[in-house]
Design an enzyme around this catalytic site. Structure first.
Site, PDB file in Angstrom:
ATOM      1  N   GLY A   1       1.100  -1.059   0.010  1.00 59.15           N
ATOM      2  CA  GLY A   1       0.075  -0.114  -0.124  1.00 59.15           C
ATOM      3  C   GLY A   1       0.896   1.144  -0.080  1.00 59.15           C
ATOM      4  O   GLY A   1       0.538   2.059   0.621  1.00 59.15           O
ATOM      5  N   HIS A   2       1.847   1.083  -0.872  1.00 60.93           N
ATOM      6  CA  HIS A   2       3.063   2.347  -0.917  1.00 60.93           C
ATOM      7  C   HIS A   2       3.703   2.047  -2.278  1.00 60.93           C
ATOM      8  O   HIS A   2       3.469   1.075  -2.766  1.00 60.93           O
ATOM      9  CB  HIS A   2       3.646   2.578   0.231  1.00 60.93           C
ATOM     10  CG  HIS A   2       4.256   1.228   0.593  1.00 60.93           C
ATOM     11  ND1 HIS A   2       5.453   0.862  -0.157  1.00 60.93           N
ATOM     12  CD2 HIS A   2       4.270   0.258   1.508  1.00 60.93           C
ATOM     13  CE1 HIS A   2       5.795  -0.263   0.396  1.00 60.93           C
ATOM     14  NE2 HIS A   2       5.327  -0.463   1.369  1.00 60.93           N
ATOM     15  N   ALA A   3       4.345   3.287  -2.603  1.00 66.57           N
ATOM     16  CA  ALA A   3       5.381   3.142  -3.757  1.00 66.57           C
ATOM     17  C   ALA A   3       6.589   3.849  -3.107  1.00 66.57           C
ATOM     18  O   ALA A   3       6.627   4.262  -1.892  1.00 66.57           O
ATOM     19  CB  ALA A   3       4.851   4.080  -4.935  1.00 66.57           C
TER      20      ALA A   3
END
Ligand code: TYD
Length: 134
Positions: A50-52
């Site tokens: 749930g991130h980059a």
């Protein structure tokens, strides 16, 4: 699919005594490995990621069990299922990822190109989209 995302096949030494795979930084993955971390005991239904990352490159491996990785390059989304220890999912920087559908006993090992750095994370999807489309 974004060419900056791909499956890497690691070598396999098959023997009657069992199989052996190996990974050398800069050889089988396109970066020197600075960090290894792993997810385990993930409860059913939980979502990880749930991130980059702004700079970090990673390779994700299902060492045991299975899970799905949803990949989003800011233009399209794609799901990859991992369930073999000899497959690695390479992702370049600036790819949003969500890991889900972990099987019981799944172990997710991640090879990373950099040490842990919280300021390298983009944890807000709208911020990620703004950065991709800037
Ligand atoms: P995070 O990367 O958000 O987990 P996931 O993407 O798997 O959901 O990390 C969770 C917590 O662990 C966060 O507080 C940062 C910490 N952490 C480290 O200290 N070192 C690391 O190498 C990693 C990957 C996470």
């Amino acid at each position: 699919m974004d060419p900056r995302v791909r499956i890497i096949d690691f070598p396999i030494i098959h023997e009657p005594r069992g199989n052996l795979s190996f990974i050398e930084g800069g050889v089988h993955v396109p970066f020197e490995i600075k960090r290894v971390y792993y997810l385990y005991d993930v409860p059913g239904g939980a979502m990880r990621g749930g991130h980059a990352h702004k700079q970090l490159q990673q390779v994700i491996i299902a060492l045991s069990g299975s899970f799905d990785v949803m990949l989003d390059d800011g233009h399209s989304r794609q799901k990859v299922s991992l369930n073999r220890g000899y497959h690695g999912l390479y992702m370049a920087n600036m790819i949003w990822r969500e890991l889900e559908n972990f099987s019981s006993g799944a172990v997710c090992m991640v090879l990373a190109s950099e040490h842990y750095l919280e300021s390298d994370y983009i944890r807000d999807h709208d911020e990620f989209l703004r950065a991709v489309h800037a």
